[in-house]
Design a protein around this motif. Sequence first.
Motif, PDB file in Angstrom:
ATOM      1  N   GLN A 173       0.909  -3.033   6.360  1.00 10.45           N
ATOM      2  CA  GLN A 173       0.743  -3.245   4.924  1.00 10.45           C
ATOM      3  C   GLN A 173       1.275  -2.079   4.087  1.00 10.45           C
ATOM      4  N   SER A 174       1.809  -1.072   4.753  1.00  9.42           N
ATOM      5  CA  SER A 174       2.320   0.100   4.051  1.00  9.42           C
ATOM      6  C   SER A 174       3.708  -0.172   3.479  1.00  9.42           C
ATOM      7  N   CYS A 229       0.238   5.122   6.795  1.00  6.60           N
ATOM      8  CA  CYS A 229      -0.407   5.018   8.114  1.00  6.60           C
ATOM      9  C   CYS A 229       0.577   4.350   9.098  1.00  6.60           C
ATOM     10  N   CYS A 273       0.839  -1.205   0.000  1.00 11.79           N
ATOM     11  CA  CYS A 273       0.000   0.000   0.000  1.00 11.79           C
ATOM     12  C   CYS A 273       0.874   1.255   0.000  1.00 11.79           C
ATOM     13  N   PHE A 326       0.572   2.892  11.859  1.00 10.66           N
ATOM     14  CA  PHE A 326       0.275   1.666  12.607  1.00 10.66           C
ATOM     15  C   PHE A 326       0.270   0.426  11.722  1.00 10.66           C
ATOM     16  N   CYS A 327       0.357   0.630  10.406  1.00  7.16           N
ATOM     17  CA  CYS A 327      -0.063  -0.431   9.485  1.00  7.16           C
ATOM     18  C   CYS A 327       1.096  -1.244   8.908  1.00  7.16           C
ATOM     19  N   GLY A 353      -4.548  -0.669   0.411  1.00  6.99           N
ATOM     20  CA  GLY A 353      -4.477   0.367  -0.626  1.00  6.99           C
ATOM     21  C   GLY A 353      -5.299   1.572  -0.280  1.00  6.99           C
TER      22      GLY A 353
HETATM   23  S1  SF4 Z   1      -3.644  -0.598   3.955  1.00 10.81           S
HETATM   24 FE1  SF4 Z   1      -2.785   1.388   3.390  1.00 10.81          FE
HETATM   25  S2  SF4 Z   1      -4.486   2.869   3.647  1.00 10.81           S
HETATM   26 FE2  SF4 Z   1      -5.051   1.002   4.741  1.00 10.81          FE
HETATM   27  S3  SF4 Z   1      -4.343   1.389   6.843  1.00 10.81           S
HETATM   28 FE3  SF4 Z   1      -2.676   0.276   5.782  1.00 10.81          FE
HETATM   29  S4  SF4 Z   1      -1.324   1.882   5.005  1.00 10.81           S
HETATM   30 FE4  SF4 Z   1      -3.275   2.897   5.555  1.00 10.81          FE
END
Ligand code: SF4
Length: 325
Positions: free
Chosen positions: A75-76, A70, A66, A72-73, A115
């Motif tokens: 998936q970034s 963010c 992604c 905390f994430c 995403g």
């Molecule tokens: S997937 Fe992307 S948009 Fe969703 S919380 Fe994680 S970093 Fe943010």
Amino acid sequence: MLKFIRGLEEKALKRENIDFNEAYQLITVDNSYVFDLIASSNRIRERFKGKSISLCSIINAKSGDCTEDCVFCSQSVHYKTDIPEYPLISSDKIVEGARLAITHKAHKFGIVTSGKGMDNGDELYRVCESIRSLKSETPVHRCASLGILSKDALLKLKEAGLQEYHHNLETARSFFSNICTTHTYDEDVETIRAVKEIGLRTCCGGIFGMGESIEQRIELCFKLRELDVDSIPLNFLHPIKGTKLENAPSLKPFEILKIIALYRFILPDKDIKIAGGREYNLRDLQSLVFAAGANSIMVGNYLTVKGRRYEEDLQMIKDMGLEIK
Ligand code: SF4
């Protein structure tokens, strides 16, 4: 203090608005009053939601890669974490995930993708196909969480059979720049407004324990009241190695119970769902989320973190004298 708590309980039972000062006093009650506080929020939950607890389950239908930052994430692309990355999975796999969730008594099933958003194009088309399959092949309540979307894209999802759209604000507007710099708070708010405008159910909440102040916890709650969202998922940070918040201190269980109670007092007739971070932060006090005001929990695995066994959650609900919706 007891008189104060009971006074606010009366207001909540009459759906009267609680103001900022009252909210602040409520969420900062001394720990010696926490059980009085949750006795009140329990009565508010029972008045508006009865003994019924709704279980919600999700599938991570597209993981990682992604562009957003963010903090905390996992998936970034801005952080180096150890999660599986894969493109959008097939409809068959999504339906299979829903069937498994149903066998574990989940009432709602959400398709979640990583995403910033998913406007038009092949992926949106494929998610719509998956929603059609869920509708024709299962009785599950159909939700999706695909990021920031236009009204057009949301309409396509609704036409396909979507019933509810999830999009968190994550935190208060005044703290948002500490959490994300790649999109704006207003883009998130606009998505929620568009969801409401086209008549889908709205599911929108946030994450606590990211360094926000007490005032900002109240600020988010008031924003959700203003937006009149239907369902409010409350997440409590489970720090992931490699993310910016990997070393964030964990929330104390009583602090979490006070947050849940605050949300039940301010949003007395809404669905309040406990989502990520329950096991990590609450440990042995998980069953108290219902007394604190929650009428829904997420079961099974989270996006990139494993949840506990379904059986333990089902037993916990039964032991609390509650019923599964
Ligand atoms: S997937 Fe992307 S948009 Fe969703 S919380 Fe994680 S970093 Fe943010």
